[in-house]
Design a protein around this motif. Structure first.
Motif, PDB file in Angstrom:
ATOM      1  N   ILE B 167     -11.617  49.876  12.968  1.00 26.64           N
ATOM      2  CA  ILE B 167     -10.953  48.639  12.513  1.00 26.64           C
ATOM      3  C   ILE B 167     -11.009  48.555  10.991  1.00 26.64           C
ATOM      4  O   ILE B 167     -10.009  48.262  10.336  1.00 26.64           O
ATOM      5  CB  ILE B 167     -11.597  47.407  13.169  1.00 26.64           C
ATOM      6  CG1 ILE B 167     -11.194  47.331  14.647  1.00 26.64           C
ATOM      7  CG2 ILE B 167     -11.192  46.124  12.445  1.00 26.64           C
ATOM      8  CD1 ILE B 167     -11.807  46.167  15.411  1.00 26.64           C
ATOM      9  N   TYR B 168     -12.172  48.813  10.437  1.00 26.52           N
ATOM     10  CA  TYR B 168     -12.304  48.807   8.976  1.00 26.52           C
ATOM     11  C   TYR B 168     -11.273  49.747   8.342  1.00 26.52           C
ATOM     12  O   TYR B 168     -10.524  49.378   7.438  1.00 26.52           O
ATOM     13  CB  TYR B 168     -13.707  49.264   8.567  1.00 26.52           C
ATOM     14  CG  TYR B 168     -14.668  48.159   8.165  1.00 26.52           C
ATOM     15  CD1 TYR B 168     -14.213  46.959   7.611  1.00 26.52           C
ATOM     16  CD2 TYR B 168     -16.046  48.323   8.302  1.00 26.52           C
ATOM     17  CE1 TYR B 168     -15.100  45.961   7.237  1.00 26.52           C
ATOM     18  CE2 TYR B 168     -16.939  47.326   7.931  1.00 26.52           C
ATOM     19  CZ  TYR B 168     -16.465  46.147   7.394  1.00 26.52           C
ATOM     20  OH  TYR B 168     -17.337  45.171   7.012  1.00 26.52           O
ATOM     21  N   ILE B 169     -11.265  50.983   8.842  1.00 24.93           N
ATOM     22  CA  ILE B 169     -10.402  51.988   8.217  1.00 24.93           C
ATOM     23  C   ILE B 169      -8.939  51.584   8.325  1.00 24.93           C
ATOM     24  O   ILE B 169      -8.195  51.575   7.341  1.00 24.93           O
ATOM     25  CB  ILE B 169     -10.639  53.375   8.871  1.00 24.93           C
ATOM     26  CG1 ILE B 169     -12.078  53.831   8.591  1.00 24.93           C
ATOM     27  CG2 ILE B 169      -9.635  54.392   8.343  1.00 24.93           C
ATOM     28  CD1 ILE B 169     -12.493  55.077   9.349  1.00 24.93           C
ATOM     29  N   ARG B 170      -8.524  51.200   9.535  1.00 18.84           N
ATOM     30  CA  ARG B 170      -7.113  50.837   9.715  1.00 18.84           C
ATOM     31  C   ARG B 170      -6.767  49.587   8.935  1.00 18.84           C
ATOM     32  O   ARG B 170      -5.638  49.437   8.462  1.00 18.84           O
ATOM     33  CB  ARG B 170      -6.811  50.651  11.193  1.00 18.84           C
ATOM     34  CG  ARG B 170      -6.959  51.955  11.948  1.00 18.84           C
ATOM     35  CD  ARG B 170      -6.697  51.767  13.412  1.00 18.84           C
ATOM     36  NE  ARG B 170      -5.261  51.698  13.651  1.00 18.84           N
ATOM     37  CZ  ARG B 170      -4.680  52.214  14.721  1.00 18.84           C
ATOM     38  NH1 ARG B 170      -5.414  52.839  15.616  1.00 18.84           N
ATOM     39  NH2 ARG B 170      -3.384  52.101  14.892  1.00 18.84           N
ATOM     40  N   LEU B 175      -3.516  47.403   4.648  1.00 14.01           N
ATOM     41  CA  LEU B 175      -3.339  46.517   3.500  1.00 14.01           C
ATOM     42  C   LEU B 175      -2.946  47.295   2.242  1.00 14.01           C
ATOM     43  O   LEU B 175      -2.704  46.703   1.199  1.00 14.01           O
ATOM     44  CB  LEU B 175      -4.623  45.721   3.243  1.00 14.01           C
ATOM     45  CG  LEU B 175      -4.980  44.688   4.326  1.00 14.01           C
ATOM     46  CD1 LEU B 175      -6.371  44.124   4.092  1.00 14.01           C
ATOM     47  CD2 LEU B 175      -3.947  43.563   4.373  1.00 14.01           C
ATOM     48  N   GLY B 176      -2.901  48.622   2.354  1.00 13.38           N
ATOM     49  CA  GLY B 176      -2.471  49.428   1.220  1.00 13.38           C
ATOM     50  C   GLY B 176      -3.614  49.876   0.317  1.00 13.38           C
ATOM     51  O   GLY B 176      -3.395  50.488  -0.718  1.00 13.38           O
ATOM     52  N   THR B 181     -14.430  53.689   0.756  1.00 14.00           N
ATOM     53  CA  THR B 181     -15.400  54.463   1.529  1.00 14.00           C
ATOM     54  C   THR B 181     -16.191  53.507   2.406  1.00 14.00           C
ATOM     55  O   THR B 181     -16.549  52.421   1.971  1.00 14.00           O
ATOM     56  CB  THR B 181     -16.409  55.161   0.595  1.00 14.00           C
ATOM     57  OG1 THR B 181     -15.683  55.946  -0.334  1.00 14.00           O
ATOM     58  CG2 THR B 181     -17.344  56.055   1.381  1.00 14.00           C
ATOM     59  N   ILE B 182     -16.452  53.933   3.621  1.00 18.19           N
ATOM     60  CA  ILE B 182     -17.341  53.159   4.480  1.00 18.19           C
ATOM     61  C   ILE B 182     -18.693  53.858   4.488  1.00 18.19           C
ATOM     62  O   ILE B 182     -18.822  54.968   5.015  1.00 18.19           O
ATOM     63  CB  ILE B 182     -16.766  53.037   5.890  1.00 18.19           C
ATOM     64  CG1 ILE B 182     -15.393  52.365   5.791  1.00 18.19           C
ATOM     65  CG2 ILE B 182     -17.699  52.235   6.784  1.00 18.19           C
ATOM     66  CD1 ILE B 182     -14.686  52.278   7.083  1.00 18.19           C
ATOM     67  N   SER B 287     -12.725  61.073   7.071  1.00 17.80           N
ATOM     68  CA  SER B 287     -12.688  61.253   5.623  1.00 17.80           C
ATOM     69  C   SER B 287     -13.046  59.961   4.886  1.00 17.80           C
ATOM     70  O   SER B 287     -13.348  59.987   3.705  1.00 17.80           O
ATOM     71  CB  SER B 287     -11.311  61.744   5.186  1.00 17.80           C
ATOM     72  OG  SER B 287     -10.358  60.718   5.370  1.00 17.80           O
ATOM     73  N   TYR B 288     -13.008  58.832   5.575  1.00 17.52           N
ATOM     74  CA  TYR B 288     -13.350  57.569   4.917  1.00 17.52           C
ATOM     75  C   TYR B 288     -14.822  57.187   5.094  1.00 17.52           C
ATOM     76  O   TYR B 288     -15.295  56.232   4.511  1.00 17.52           O
ATOM     77  CB  TYR B 288     -12.489  56.425   5.466  1.00 17.52           C
ATOM     78  CG  TYR B 288     -11.043  56.521   5.071  1.00 17.52           C
ATOM     79  CD1 TYR B 288     -10.638  56.178   3.785  1.00 17.52           C
ATOM     80  CD2 TYR B 288     -10.082  56.972   5.969  1.00 17.52           C
ATOM     81  CE1 TYR B 288      -9.310  56.282   3.407  1.00 17.52           C
ATOM     82  CE2 TYR B 288      -8.748  57.072   5.601  1.00 17.52           C
ATOM     83  CZ  TYR B 288      -8.371  56.726   4.323  1.00 17.52           C
ATOM     84  OH  TYR B 288      -7.056  56.818   3.953  1.00 17.52           O
TER      85      TYR B 288
END
Lengths: 459, 459
Positions: B167-170, B175-176, B181-182, B287-288
């Motif tokens: 959810i964070y990544i998407r 939002l652009g 990085t998480i 990758s995030y």
């Protein structure tokens, strides 16, 4: 297990998933409509300076405003020698500088007064935010509730009234409430009626009595008017207005005959005629509008058109509004004219719930993935990832537990489709898809499942 | 003209049209994403019982809670003989029973404790609502601000963590915000590190120092640890963890080597490995994500996975969260485990504004209709009606005024298309359509205009 000592303040509510979805549905529908008419959102802070709110809602209103205690050592502002005697009312200004929004009108007026230099008029705004009132809670009346206001300031044109009436009509139709009437009046027509009597200066008093027609009947109104000193011939002159029937056009014809020679009545008639002609392009609109010469509604505030939305399915109005001439005078900015309407969000919600008008589609998740065969868990999880990439809301049961428990959960959540990956499916690379409404289950391979979901669930 | 005496409370904000549209854009994007993952909305009242909030945020937090004055004659509850001496702190419980929400976590815990019998677990909720804190206002810190929390309670499965990371990544990609990085850690890895030292019982103290690495550097941390009584060999054991570099997989390999023999470290490694394998299906996700063994973040509360979102374009984190084991214990309901994340709405807004990431499309009205030739006013108004029926947001200038004033208004509002109905157009039944961006103007008949609008403006 649950702790019965935990509670929420009287008159406030939690909105769980279904209620929140439904409220969002109402507000999204309205927001889209407001945007279609060029209205833009405004949000103001929940708290205003207490001085901004005090004195704007009358003595009783002041008492219903929620005041916020100053932070820090607020009592240091209260002289110890006066404390023993001090009343609650006198201590408030010493210990509270802020208060919760009581309505959306005063914050809007405050915003316009504060930003007058930068605002491009006509300024069209809508605002959907909660307000707070320390009212006695009762059925349908809450201490925290949402208001939804749509206003235009800086133009006296009746095109604005026509737009707002259209917004009302399209809003209720969009929400599925087909059975409603917009009562429309003009304060100037009431002033014209007063001119017909022997005491035109007692206009307000006359209107207050007339406004009770629904409650106390024509005889009751006449009794009151007599007690207020209106003469028998006044009652005779007013009487036909109480019984006005027929189409709005017929009523307008009658009113024209009776009031066109009065100063204010003439103005009201001209405004009403212009408004009607603006709306005649859409005959479906006119069928929802009903001229009601007795509609009064907060006359102290309104100066021209007055409106109210009624439905036989709801007690009380679903919304109301009108033309006002001095929004910001209380904040030292004179001559700001405007017109606005508001939607009774709680009443609309209750009515839509009673009439079962909310969309039937699953409010939340469309696909549920069982997670009961340990070897297939990773595959099940990856299935949730690619299904979501199709834009289909999906969840996987997070814990490896027995299937019946998971199916019960999916059923309680009203999720219509369930995917099962047990040993058999895992070994031969298939998926079982269960239609929870029909109880049917089908085996398919990856391509088959993708095709089915894409064709049946993607909107 | 505007009244400079009017103001709003320090630390609060008005959101005008553009800001409101943009905030709505952020929240709608997030809501749609939460729904995709099966999370449902929850709304709780702005005010909670003061007793619900007091004691949940520490001594300092208690002071930052906005208390609401009781309504009515609240001073009657304060014994006149004690008033002279009474402190602000002691008088609060006598004159205030309610307070404004300070965060969304305690109200969520209160909701779960209150509705435990009816909730179907796992319970997945998101909540986007304002909170209030009597903090000292400063840049980027407000007294009223929105929080946005996503939580799941009633399941200890790591599938939930994997979902929330997705959810964070998407969310940030949608939002652009591509550059983020998480950071992911697990409290058990930190516990395992403590086990390596001579004072595993001083775990919290160790973490508090380690958490300052960014601020005071490795030497500073070592100095602090020495002062706290950690030995030189402890510092030597910890030192390599401070300099961990490479991919998350490489770090995990190192951590495995160092901590797998510790009791808690082993558990943390197994959890981390499982989480990573759940996410491997989508290489673009990995990758995030960045394993960061030094991430601490409110350790008193979190018990397993810990996360934080950072972007080089923002000071401070854009969000954070983690696994907790006792959400509702404070309300007498034990054993409710969960995991949650939150989004820093204000920071996200500021970053998107700075980076110009909001959609370029007209935030409001698409078509503006001039109203300057009296004979054409009715036709102009009817034009607004049928254009809106195409679903195109449209406004007509309400007042008959000079055209240049109206064109200026349309330009200021950034409305891209203007329709003009002057004498010529009115007489030959045409419409002039002006492209406000290019400055070009074309005449067309009704059919031509409908065709153009349908093909170019309807989405």
């Amino acid at each position: 297990m649950s702790n019965s000592n935990v509670s929420i303040p009287q008159g406030t509510r939690d909105f769980g998933p279904t209620e929140s979805f439904r409220r969002t549905y109402i507000f999204d529908t309205l927001r889209n409509l407001f945007k279609l008419y060029g209205y833009a959102p405004l949000e103001t802070p929940s708290m205003e300076n207490l001085s901004t709110l005090t004195g704007k809602y009358g003595e009783e209103g002041d008492q219903l405003i929620y005041k916020i205690l100053n932070s820090g050592d607020f009592m240091s502002k209260v002289d110890p020698t006066t404390r023993t005697q001090i009343s609650s009312k006198s201590i408030i200004p010493l210990i509270s500088e802020r208060a919760l929004r009581y309505d959306l009108t005063v914050p809007f007026a405050r915003y316009v007064a504060m930003n007058h230099q930068d605002i491009k008029y006509p300024f069209k705004r809508y605002q959907i935010q909660p307000v707070w009132r320390a009212d006695r809670p009762q059925k349908g009346r809450y201490r925290e509730f949402y208001q939804c206001d749509v206003d235009l300031v800086g133009s006296s044109s009746l095109l604005n009234e026509a737009d707002l009436i259209q917004i009302y009509i399209r809003a209720f139709i969009s929400l599925g409430i087909k059975d409603f009437t917009i009562r429309v009046n003009n304060r100037k027509l009431l002033l014209g009626m007063a001119e017909l009597t022997s005491k035109p200066e007692d206009f307000m008093s006359m209107v207050i009595s007339i406004d009770k027609l629904d409650k106390i009947g024509e005889e009751g109104v006449q009794k009151e008017l007599r007690e207020k000193g209106f003469k028998e011939e006044d009652l005779e002159v007013l009487s036909p207005f109480f019984r006005l029937e027929g189409s709005s056009e017929q009523k307008l014809e009658f009113i024209r005959e009776k009031l066109f020679h009065t100063e204010q009545g003439k103005l009201g008639i001209l405004e009403m005629q212009e408004l009607w002609s603006l709306l005649r392009y859409s005959p479906q609109f006119s069928s929802y509008i009903n001229l009601d010469i007795l509609l009064a509604r907060g006359l102290n505030y309104y100066t021209g058109t007055i409106m109210e939305v009624l439905s036989p399915h709801a007690k009380g109005s679903l919304g109301g509004g009108g033309r006002y001439d001095d929004l910001t005078g209380i904040f030292g900015l004179k001559g700001i004219t405007g017109v606005g309407i508001s939607f009774g969000a709680d009443r609309i919600y209750d009515l839509m719930k009673d009439m079962d008008l909310f969309p039937k589609e699953p409010v939340s998740t469309q696909v549920f993935i069982g997670n009961f065969y340990p070897e297939a868990q990773q595959k099940a999880y990856e299935t949730s990832i690619w299904i979501r990439e199709l834009g289909i809301s999906t969840e996987i049961y997070p814990d490896l537990t027995k299937l019946p428990k998971q199916l019960k959960y999916a059923a309680q959540r009203e999720i219509p489709w369930v995917i099962l990956l047990g040993e058999e499916e895992f070994l031969d690379g298939t998926y079982s898809l269960k239609d929870m409404n029909k109880g049917e289950q089908k085996r398919m391979d990856l391509e088959g499942l993708k095709k089915f979901l894409t064709e049946n669930l993607v909107r």
